[in-house]
Design a protein around this motif. Sequence first.
Motif, mmCIF file in Angstrom:
data_model
loop_
_atom_site.group_PDB
_atom_site.id
_atom_site.type_symbol
_atom_site.label_atom_id
_atom_site.label_comp_id
_atom_site.label_asym_id
_atom_site.label_seq_id
_atom_site.Cartn_x
_atom_site.Cartn_y
_atom_site.Cartn_z
ATOM 1 N N ALA A 42 9.450 -2.622 -7.052
ATOM 2 C CA ALA A 42 8.736 -3.221 -5.928
ATOM 3 C C ALA A 42 7.771 -4.316 -6.363
ATOM 4 O O ALA A 42 7.051 -4.170 -7.362
ATOM 5 C CB ALA A 42 7.969 -2.134 -5.173
ATOM 6 N N PHE A 43 7.780 -5.406 -5.618
ATOM 7 C CA PHE A 43 6.755 -6.453 -5.631
ATOM 8 C C PHE A 43 6.706 -7.307 -6.900
ATOM 9 O O PHE A 43 5.867 -8.202 -6.990
ATOM 10 C CB PHE A 43 5.363 -5.859 -5.392
ATOM 11 N N VAL A 44 7.565 -7.076 -7.883
ATOM 12 C CA VAL A 44 7.522 -7.918 -9.083
ATOM 13 C C VAL A 44 7.939 -9.345 -8.737
ATOM 14 O O VAL A 44 7.271 -10.313 -9.109
ATOM 15 C CB VAL A 44 8.420 -7.347 -10.194
ATOM 16 N N ALA A 45 9.043 -9.485 -8.000
ATOM 17 C CA ALA A 45 9.479 -10.814 -7.570
ATOM 18 C C ALA A 45 8.464 -11.446 -6.634
ATOM 19 O O ALA A 45 8.312 -12.679 -6.598
ATOM 20 C CB ALA A 45 10.849 -10.719 -6.883
ATOM 21 N N PHE A 46 7.752 -10.632 -5.897
ATOM 22 C CA PHE A 46 6.774 -11.125 -4.925
ATOM 23 C C PHE A 46 5.501 -11.638 -5.598
ATOM 24 O O PHE A 46 4.930 -12.655 -5.186
ATOM 25 C CB PHE A 46 6.450 -9.975 -3.962
ATOM 26 N N LEU A 47 5.054 -10.951 -6.646
ATOM 27 C CA LEU A 47 3.776 -11.279 -7.283
ATOM 28 C C LEU A 47 3.887 -12.340 -8.381
ATOM 29 O O LEU A 47 2.944 -13.095 -8.609
ATOM 30 C CB LEU A 47 3.162 -10.015 -7.883
ATOM 31 N N SER A 48 5.012 -12.378 -9.080
ATOM 32 C CA SER A 48 5.103 -13.185 -10.299
ATOM 33 C C SER A 48 4.886 -14.668 -10.045
ATOM 34 O O SER A 48 4.137 -15.335 -10.772
ATOM 35 C CB SER A 48 6.464 -12.967 -10.964
ATOM 36 N N GLY A 49 5.537 -15.214 -9.018
ATOM 37 C CA GLY A 49 5.417 -16.641 -8.736
ATOM 38 C C GLY A 49 3.999 -17.083 -8.425
ATOM 39 O O GLY A 49 3.484 -18.024 -9.049
ATOM 40 N N PRO A 50 3.320 -16.439 -7.451
ATOM 41 C CA PRO A 50 1.939 -16.846 -7.145
ATOM 42 C C PRO A 50 0.983 -16.708 -8.328
ATOM 43 O O PRO A 50 0.118 -17.560 -8.529
ATOM 44 C CB PRO A 50 1.552 -15.893 -6.003
ATOM 45 N N ALA A 56 -1.325 6.765 -18.030
ATOM 46 C CA ALA A 56 -2.639 6.689 -17.388
ATOM 47 C C ALA A 56 -2.944 7.896 -16.499
ATOM 48 O O ALA A 56 -4.092 8.106 -16.128
ATOM 49 C CB ALA A 56 -2.754 5.401 -16.566
ATOM 50 N N PHE A 57 -1.931 8.699 -16.174
ATOM 51 C CA PHE A 57 -2.132 9.824 -15.260
ATOM 52 C C PHE A 57 -1.552 11.098 -15.870
ATOM 53 O O PHE A 57 -0.761 11.048 -16.812
ATOM 54 C CB PHE A 57 -1.458 9.537 -13.905
ATOM 55 N N GLU A 58 -1.961 12.228 -15.314
ATOM 56 C CA GLU A 58 -1.423 13.495 -15.798
ATOM 57 C C GLU A 58 0.067 13.609 -15.508
ATOM 58 O O GLU A 58 0.826 14.165 -16.290
ATOM 59 C CB GLU A 58 -2.181 14.663 -15.127
ATOM 60 N N THR A 59 0.483 13.092 -14.344
ATOM 61 C CA THR A 59 1.899 13.068 -13.976
ATOM 62 C C THR A 59 2.464 11.692 -14.282
ATOM 63 O O THR A 59 1.803 10.675 -14.027
ATOM 64 C CB THR A 59 2.080 13.366 -12.477
ATOM 65 N N ARG A 60 3.669 11.638 -14.813
ATOM 66 C CA ARG A 60 4.295 10.358 -15.111
ATOM 67 C C ARG A 60 4.966 9.795 -13.863
ATOM 68 O O ARG A 60 5.694 10.507 -13.170
ATOM 69 C CB ARG A 60 5.318 10.509 -16.239
ATOM 70 N N PHE A 61 4.708 8.521 -13.598
ATOM 71 C CA PHE A 61 5.246 7.869 -12.421
ATOM 72 C C PHE A 61 6.217 6.769 -12.820
ATOM 73 O O PHE A 61 6.005 6.082 -13.830
ATOM 74 C CB PHE A 61 4.117 7.260 -11.584
ATOM 75 N N PRO A 62 7.281 6.560 -12.023
ATOM 76 C CA PRO A 62 8.184 5.434 -12.292
ATOM 77 C C PRO A 62 7.450 4.110 -12.147
ATOM 78 O O PRO A 62 6.458 4.000 -11.412
ATOM 79 C CB PRO A 62 9.268 5.588 -11.220
ATOM 80 N N VAL A 63 7.968 3.101 -12.811
ATOM 81 C CA VAL A 63 7.310 1.795 -12.821
ATOM 82 C C VAL A 63 7.197 1.217 -11.417
ATOM 83 O O VAL A 63 6.220 0.539 -11.076
ATOM 84 C CB VAL A 63 8.076 0.831 -13.765
ATOM 85 N N GLY A 64 8.187 1.480 -10.556
ATOM 86 C CA GLY A 64 8.166 0.917 -9.216
ATOM 87 C C GLY A 64 7.002 1.397 -8.367
ATOM 88 O O GLY A 64 6.525 0.672 -7.487
ATOM 89 N N ILE A 65 6.535 2.612 -8.612
ATOM 90 C CA ILE A 65 5.387 3.126 -7.864
ATOM 91 C C ILE A 65 4.120 2.365 -8.250
ATOM 92 O O ILE A 65 3.304 2.007 -7.395
ATOM 93 C CB ILE A 65 5.230 4.632 -8.107
ATOM 94 N N ILE A 66 3.959 2.088 -9.530
ATOM 95 C CA ILE A 66 2.769 1.359 -9.991
ATOM 96 C C ILE A 66 2.782 -0.074 -9.478
ATOM 97 O O ILE A 66 1.763 -0.579 -8.991
ATOM 98 C CB ILE A 66 2.683 1.385 -11.529
ATOM 99 N N THR A 67 3.922 -0.751 -9.575
ATOM 100 C CA THR A 67 3.987 -2.126 -9.064
ATOM 101 C C THR A 67 3.802 -2.155 -7.547
ATOM 102 O O THR A 67 3.240 -3.114 -7.006
ATOM 103 C CB THR A 67 5.317 -2.794 -9.435
ATOM 104 N N GLY A 68 4.258 -1.099 -6.863
ATOM 105 C CA GLY A 68 4.035 -1.016 -5.423
ATOM 106 C C GLY A 68 2.561 -0.906 -5.085
ATOM 107 O O GLY A 68 2.067 -1.524 -4.133
ATOM 108 N N ILE A 69 1.829 -0.110 -5.879
ATOM 109 C CA ILE A 69 0.380 0.028 -5.666
ATOM 110 C C ILE A 69 -0.313 -1.318 -5.899
ATOM 111 O O ILE A 69 -1.254 -1.678 -5.179
ATOM 112 C CB ILE A 69 -0.190 1.102 -6.612
#
Length: 343
Positions: free
Chosen positions: A269-277, A311-324
Amino acid sequence: MTTNTIAYIMEGRRQRRRRWVVVTSILAVLAVVLCCAMLMLGNTIYPVKDVLRALTGEKIKGVSFAVNTIRLPRMLAGLMAGFAFGIAGHTFQTMLRNPLANPNVIGITSGSGAAAVFCIIVLHTSDTVVSFASVIAGLATVILIYFLSRGRTFSIGRIILVGIGIQAMLDAFVSYLLLVGAQQDIPAALRWLSGSLNGTQMEELPSLVAAIVIFAPIVIMLGKHLSILELGEQSASSLGVSTDKTRVALIVSSVIMIALATAVTGPIAFVAFLSGPIAKRLVGAGFSGAVPAGLVGVILVLASDLIGQFAFETRFPVGIITGILGAPYLIYLLIRMNRKGDL
Protein backbone atom coordinates in the motif's frame (compact mmCIF):
# COMPACT_ATOMS: atom_id res chain seq x y z
CA MET A 1 18.69 37.88 -24.00
CA THR A 2 21.79 39.38 -22.41
CA THR A 3 24.97 37.56 -21.48
CA ASN A 4 24.21 38.06 -17.77
CA THR A 5 20.77 36.51 -18.19
CA ILE A 6 22.21 33.47 -19.97
CA ALA A 7 24.86 33.09 -17.28
CA TYR A 8 22.18 33.34 -14.58
CA ILE A 9 20.07 30.65 -16.26
CA MET A 10 23.06 28.34 -16.71
CA GLU A 11 24.09 28.79 -13.08
CA GLY A 12 20.58 27.93 -11.95
CA ARG A 13 20.64 24.80 -14.10
CA ARG A 14 24.00 23.75 -12.63
CA GLN A 15 22.65 24.24 -9.11
CA ARG A 16 19.61 22.13 -9.87
CA ARG A 17 21.83 19.42 -11.38
CA ARG A 18 24.09 19.42 -8.30
CA ARG A 19 21.04 19.14 -6.07
CA TRP A 20 19.72 16.22 -8.14
CA VAL A 21 23.07 14.40 -8.02
CA VAL A 22 23.54 14.97 -4.28
CA VAL A 23 20.00 13.92 -3.32
CA THR A 24 20.02 10.89 -5.61
CA SER A 25 23.39 9.80 -4.23
CA ILE A 26 22.16 10.11 -0.65
CA LEU A 27 19.04 8.10 -1.48
CA ALA A 28 21.20 5.41 -3.12
CA VAL A 29 23.43 5.21 -0.03
CA LEU A 30 20.40 4.90 2.24
CA ALA A 31 19.03 2.13 0.03
CA VAL A 32 22.35 0.24 0.23
CA VAL A 33 22.46 0.64 4.03
CA LEU A 34 18.94 -0.76 4.31
CA CYS A 35 19.84 -3.67 2.02
CA CYS A 36 22.77 -4.49 4.31
CA ALA A 37 20.51 -4.23 7.37
CA MET A 38 18.04 -6.65 5.79
CA LEU A 39 20.83 -9.20 5.41
CA MET A 40 22.32 -8.71 8.87
CA LEU A 41 19.22 -8.42 11.05
CA GLY A 42 16.85 -11.23 12.06
CA ASN A 43 16.33 -13.60 14.97
CA THR A 44 20.13 -13.71 15.01
CA ILE A 45 22.26 -10.68 14.09
CA TYR A 46 25.20 -11.64 11.91
CA PRO A 47 28.32 -9.47 11.45
CA VAL A 48 29.14 -8.04 8.03
CA LYS A 49 32.08 -10.41 7.48
CA ASP A 50 29.91 -13.51 8.00
CA VAL A 51 27.24 -12.17 5.65
CA LEU A 52 29.86 -11.48 2.96
CA ARG A 53 31.35 -14.96 3.38
CA ALA A 54 27.91 -16.54 3.03
CA LEU A 55 27.11 -14.46 -0.05
CA THR A 56 30.35 -15.52 -1.72
CA GLY A 57 29.39 -19.17 -1.34
CA GLU A 58 31.26 -20.16 1.80
CA LYS A 59 29.34 -22.64 3.93
CA ILE A 60 28.87 -21.31 7.47
CA LYS A 61 26.60 -23.23 9.82
CA GLY A 62 23.33 -21.35 10.30
CA VAL A 63 24.53 -18.23 8.50
CA SER A 64 24.48 -19.57 4.95
CA PHE A 65 20.91 -20.83 5.16
CA ALA A 66 19.56 -17.72 6.91
CA VAL A 67 21.29 -15.26 4.57
CA ASN A 68 21.02 -17.00 1.19
CA THR A 69 17.66 -18.75 1.58
CA ILE A 70 15.62 -16.36 3.75
CA ARG A 71 17.12 -12.87 3.94
CA LEU A 72 18.59 -12.41 0.46
CA PRO A 73 15.36 -13.22 -1.46
CA ARG A 74 13.42 -11.01 0.97
CA MET A 75 15.83 -8.12 0.48
CA LEU A 76 15.90 -8.46 -3.32
CA ALA A 77 12.10 -8.61 -3.47
CA GLY A 78 11.84 -5.42 -1.41
CA LEU A 79 14.52 -3.74 -3.50
CA MET A 80 12.99 -4.60 -6.87
CA ALA A 81 9.36 -4.14 -5.89
CA GLY A 82 10.07 -0.82 -4.16
CA PHE A 83 11.87 0.51 -7.21
CA ALA A 84 9.09 -0.70 -9.53
CA PHE A 85 6.31 0.82 -7.41
CA GLY A 86 8.22 4.08 -6.97
CA ILE A 87 9.13 4.71 -10.59
CA ALA A 88 5.72 3.60 -11.91
CA GLY A 89 3.83 5.74 -9.40
CA HIS A 90 5.91 8.78 -10.36
CA THR A 91 5.26 8.10 -14.04
CA PHE A 92 1.47 8.01 -13.69
CA GLN A 93 1.32 11.03 -11.37
CA THR A 94 3.48 13.13 -13.69
CA MET A 95 1.89 11.97 -16.94
CA LEU A 96 -1.66 12.57 -15.69
CA ARG A 97 -0.68 15.70 -13.76
CA ASN A 98 -2.46 14.61 -10.59
CA PRO A 99 -1.01 13.14 -7.36
CA LEU A 100 -4.07 10.87 -7.06
CA ALA A 101 -3.34 9.28 -10.44
CA ASN A 102 -1.19 6.44 -9.16
CA PRO A 103 -1.63 2.72 -9.85
CA ASN A 104 -3.09 2.02 -6.40
CA VAL A 105 -5.87 4.60 -6.62
CA ILE A 106 -6.92 4.18 -10.26
CA GLY A 107 -7.28 0.41 -10.08
CA ILE A 108 -4.26 -0.96 -11.94
CA THR A 109 -2.83 -2.68 -8.87
CA SER A 110 -6.29 -4.02 -8.05
CA GLY A 111 -6.51 -5.57 -11.52
CA SER A 112 -3.23 -7.37 -11.07
CA GLY A 113 -4.18 -8.33 -7.53
CA ALA A 114 -7.57 -9.75 -8.50
CA ALA A 115 -5.97 -11.93 -11.17
CA ALA A 116 -3.33 -13.18 -8.73
CA VAL A 117 -5.90 -14.00 -6.03
CA PHE A 118 -8.04 -15.82 -8.61
CA CYS A 119 -5.00 -17.90 -9.61
CA ILE A 120 -4.12 -18.63 -5.97
CA ILE A 121 -7.62 -19.51 -4.68
CA VAL A 122 -9.45 -20.92 -7.71
CA LEU A 123 -6.84 -22.22 -10.15
CA HIS A 124 -4.04 -23.15 -7.69
CA THR A 125 -1.47 -22.25 -10.33
CA SER A 126 2.30 -21.86 -10.16
CA ASP A 127 4.06 -18.58 -9.42
CA THR A 128 4.89 -18.23 -13.13
CA VAL A 129 1.22 -18.33 -14.09
CA VAL A 130 0.38 -15.87 -11.30
CA SER A 131 2.98 -13.43 -12.67
CA PHE A 132 1.73 -13.81 -16.24
CA ALA A 133 -1.91 -13.37 -15.19
CA SER A 134 -1.00 -10.26 -13.16
CA VAL A 135 0.64 -8.60 -16.15
CA ILE A 136 -2.25 -9.42 -18.50
CA ALA A 137 -4.84 -8.25 -15.95
CA GLY A 138 -2.91 -5.02 -15.29
CA LEU A 139 -2.75 -4.19 -18.99
CA ALA A 140 -6.41 -5.16 -19.46
CA THR A 141 -7.39 -2.86 -16.59
CA VAL A 142 -5.53 0.06 -18.20
CA ILE A 143 -7.26 -0.58 -21.53
CA LEU A 144 -10.67 -0.82 -19.85
CA ILE A 145 -10.13 2.42 -17.92
CA TYR A 146 -9.01 4.17 -21.11
CA PHE A 147 -12.04 3.11 -23.15
CA LEU A 148 -14.54 3.85 -20.38
CA SER A 149 -13.07 7.32 -19.84
CA ARG A 150 -12.92 8.28 -23.51
CA GLY A 151 -14.53 11.51 -24.56
CA ARG A 152 -14.07 14.28 -27.07
CA THR A 153 -10.97 15.43 -25.22
CA PHE A 154 -8.43 13.77 -22.94
CA SER A 155 -9.66 14.16 -19.33
CA ILE A 156 -7.54 13.34 -16.31
CA GLY A 157 -10.54 13.64 -14.01
CA ARG A 158 -12.52 11.04 -15.95
CA ILE A 159 -9.60 8.60 -15.87
CA ILE A 160 -9.27 8.93 -12.09
CA LEU A 161 -13.01 8.58 -11.45
CA VAL A 162 -13.37 5.58 -13.76
CA GLY A 163 -10.28 4.04 -12.20
CA ILE A 164 -11.68 4.41 -8.70
CA GLY A 165 -14.91 2.74 -9.86
CA ILE A 166 -12.98 -0.14 -11.47
CA GLN A 167 -10.95 -0.52 -8.30
CA ALA A 168 -14.11 -0.80 -6.20
CA MET A 169 -15.49 -3.54 -8.46
CA LEU A 170 -12.23 -5.48 -8.43
CA ASP A 171 -11.95 -5.20 -4.64
CA ALA A 172 -15.50 -6.58 -4.39
CA PHE A 173 -14.51 -9.46 -6.66
CA VAL A 174 -11.52 -10.24 -4.43
CA SER A 175 -13.77 -10.18 -1.36
CA TYR A 176 -16.12 -12.65 -3.07
CA LEU A 177 -13.20 -14.98 -3.86
CA LEU A 178 -12.13 -14.88 -0.22
CA LEU A 179 -15.66 -15.78 0.88
CA VAL A 180 -16.07 -18.78 -1.43
CA GLY A 181 -12.47 -19.99 -1.42
CA ALA A 182 -11.23 -23.07 0.40
CA GLN A 183 -10.15 -22.39 3.97
CA GLN A 184 -6.61 -23.65 3.38
CA ASP A 185 -6.08 -21.08 0.60
CA ILE A 186 -7.36 -18.04 2.51
CA PRO A 187 -4.28 -17.38 4.72
CA ALA A 188 -1.94 -17.32 1.71
CA ALA A 189 -4.25 -14.97 -0.19
CA LEU A 190 -4.72 -12.63 2.79
CA ARG A 191 -0.98 -12.52 3.46
CA TRP A 192 -0.40 -11.73 -0.19
CA LEU A 193 -3.15 -9.04 -0.27
CA SER A 194 -1.65 -7.24 2.73
CA GLY A 195 1.64 -6.80 0.86
CA SER A 196 4.36 -8.94 2.34
CA LEU A 197 7.95 -10.00 1.73
CA ASN A 198 7.53 -13.10 3.91
CA GLY A 199 8.36 -16.39 2.27
CA THR A 200 9.78 -14.87 -0.90
CA GLN A 201 11.93 -17.33 -2.85
CA MET A 202 14.63 -16.69 -5.41
CA GLU A 203 12.63 -18.57 -8.05
CA GLU A 204 9.97 -15.83 -7.98
CA LEU A 205 12.35 -12.97 -8.77
CA PRO A 206 13.83 -13.46 -12.29
CA SER A 207 10.76 -12.14 -14.13
CA LEU A 208 10.60 -9.04 -11.92
CA VAL A 209 14.33 -8.40 -12.30
CA ALA A 210 14.06 -8.80 -16.09
CA ALA A 211 11.11 -6.37 -16.22
CA ILE A 212 13.02 -3.70 -14.31
CA VAL A 213 16.19 -4.18 -16.38
CA ILE A 214 14.19 -3.85 -19.62
CA PHE A 215 11.47 -1.30 -18.81
CA ALA A 216 12.97 0.98 -16.15
CA PRO A 217 15.55 2.36 -18.67
CA ILE A 218 12.69 3.10 -21.08
CA VAL A 219 10.90 5.16 -18.44
CA ILE A 220 14.15 6.91 -17.47
CA MET A 221 15.06 7.71 -21.09
CA LEU A 222 11.56 9.12 -21.66
CA GLY A 223 11.90 11.26 -18.52
CA LYS A 224 12.38 14.46 -20.52
CA HIS A 225 9.28 13.75 -22.60
CA LEU A 226 7.39 12.88 -19.42
CA SER A 227 8.22 16.30 -17.99
CA ILE A 228 6.94 17.93 -21.18
CA LEU A 229 3.70 15.89 -21.00
CA GLU A 230 3.17 17.48 -17.60
CA LEU A 231 2.72 20.82 -19.39
CA GLY A 232 -0.40 19.54 -21.12
CA GLU A 233 -1.44 17.87 -24.35
CA GLN A 234 -1.25 20.91 -26.63
CA SER A 235 2.02 22.23 -25.20
CA ALA A 236 3.69 18.81 -25.51
CA SER A 237 2.53 18.43 -29.13
CA SER A 238 3.75 21.91 -30.03
CA LEU A 239 7.18 21.05 -28.60
CA GLY A 240 7.47 18.02 -30.90
CA VAL A 241 6.54 15.23 -28.48
CA SER A 242 4.58 12.35 -29.96
CA THR A 243 2.12 12.28 -27.07
CA ASP A 244 0.29 9.08 -27.96
CA LYS A 245 3.41 6.99 -28.58
CA THR A 246 5.16 8.37 -25.50
CA ARG A 247 2.13 7.77 -23.30
CA VAL A 248 1.70 4.19 -24.55
CA ALA A 249 5.39 3.39 -23.97
CA LEU A 250 5.29 4.84 -20.46
CA ILE A 251 2.03 3.13 -19.52
CA VAL A 252 3.01 -0.31 -20.84
CA SER A 253 6.44 -0.15 -19.19
CA SER A 254 5.02 1.00 -15.85
CA VAL A 255 2.14 -1.48 -15.81
CA ILE A 256 4.41 -4.46 -16.52
CA MET A 257 6.76 -3.47 -13.69
CA ILE A 258 3.86 -2.83 -11.29
CA ALA A 259 2.09 -6.07 -12.20
CA LEU A 260 5.16 -8.26 -11.74
CA ALA A 261 6.05 -6.52 -8.48
CA THR A 262 2.49 -7.08 -7.27
CA ALA A 263 2.69 -10.75 -8.25
CA VAL A 264 5.80 -11.21 -6.07
CA THR A 265 5.03 -9.10 -2.99
CA GLY A 266 1.34 -8.33 -3.22
CA PRO A 267 -0.05 -4.78 -3.49
CA ILE A 268 2.17 -2.95 -0.99
CA ALA A 269 0.00 0.00 0.00
CA PHE A 270 0.88 3.62 -0.79
CA VAL A 271 4.47 3.09 -1.99
CA ALA A 272 3.59 4.17 -5.54
CA PHE A 273 1.51 6.98 -4.05
CA LEU A 274 4.18 8.42 -1.74
CA SER A 275 7.41 7.94 -3.69
CA GLY A 276 6.85 10.53 -6.43
CA PRO A 277 5.84 13.47 -4.20
CA ILE A 278 8.66 12.76 -1.73
CA ALA A 279 11.24 12.54 -4.53
CA LYS A 280 9.93 15.70 -6.18
CA ARG A 281 10.15 17.60 -2.91
CA LEU A 282 13.73 16.40 -2.36
CA VAL A 283 15.23 16.91 -5.84
CA GLY A 284 13.22 19.95 -6.89
CA ALA A 285 12.23 20.86 -10.43
CA GLY A 286 14.26 20.77 -13.62
CA PHE A 287 15.39 17.14 -13.85
CA SER A 288 13.62 13.80 -14.10
CA GLY A 289 12.42 12.40 -10.80
CA ALA A 290 12.14 8.81 -12.04
CA VAL A 291 15.33 7.44 -10.46
CA PRO A 292 14.90 9.35 -7.16
CA ALA A 293 11.27 8.14 -6.97
CA GLY A 294 12.41 4.55 -7.51
CA LEU A 295 15.00 4.91 -4.75
CA VAL A 296 12.44 6.45 -2.40
CA GLY A 297 10.23 3.43 -3.13
CA VAL A 298 13.09 1.10 -2.18
CA ILE A 299 13.70 3.00 1.06
CA LEU A 300 10.00 2.99 1.99
CA VAL A 301 9.63 -0.76 1.42
CA LEU A 302 12.85 -1.87 3.12
CA ALA A 303 12.52 0.54 6.07
CA SER A 304 8.86 -0.40 6.57
CA ASP A 305 9.71 -4.10 6.46
CA LEU A 306 12.39 -3.65 9.12
CA ILE A 307 9.95 -1.65 11.26
CA GLY A 308 7.29 -4.32 10.83
CA GLN A 309 9.72 -7.04 11.86
CA PHE A 310 11.45 -5.47 14.85
CA ALA A 311 9.61 -2.38 16.15
CA PHE A 312 6.65 -4.23 17.70
CA GLU A 313 6.04 -7.36 19.73
CA THR A 314 4.00 -8.78 16.85
CA ARG A 315 5.52 -8.89 13.38
CA PHE A 316 3.53 -7.06 10.72
CA PRO A 317 3.71 -7.35 6.92
CA VAL A 318 5.34 -4.45 5.14
CA GLY A 319 2.05 -3.38 3.56
CA ILE A 320 0.50 -2.61 6.94
CA ILE A 321 3.36 -0.26 7.86
CA THR A 322 3.29 1.55 4.51
CA GLY A 323 -0.49 1.82 4.86
CA ILE A 324 -0.07 3.51 8.25
CA LEU A 325 2.42 5.94 6.70
CA GLY A 326 0.40 6.64 3.56
CA ALA A 327 -3.16 7.02 4.87
CA PRO A 328 -2.58 10.37 6.66
CA TYR A 329 -0.90 11.79 3.56
CA LEU A 330 -3.86 10.72 1.40
CA ILE A 331 -6.29 12.46 3.77
CA TYR A 332 -4.11 15.59 3.79
CA LEU A 333 -3.88 15.57 -0.01
CA LEU A 334 -7.65 15.22 -0.44
CA ILE A 335 -8.28 18.12 1.97
CA ARG A 336 -5.72 20.31 0.19
CA MET A 337 -7.07 19.51 -3.28
CA ASN A 338 -10.64 20.15 -2.10
CA ARG A 339 -9.64 23.57 -0.77
CA LYS A 340 -7.96 24.41 -4.08
CA GLY A 341 -11.01 23.26 -6.03
CA ASP A 342 -9.20 20.41 -7.77
CA LEU A 343 -11.77 17.82 -6.65
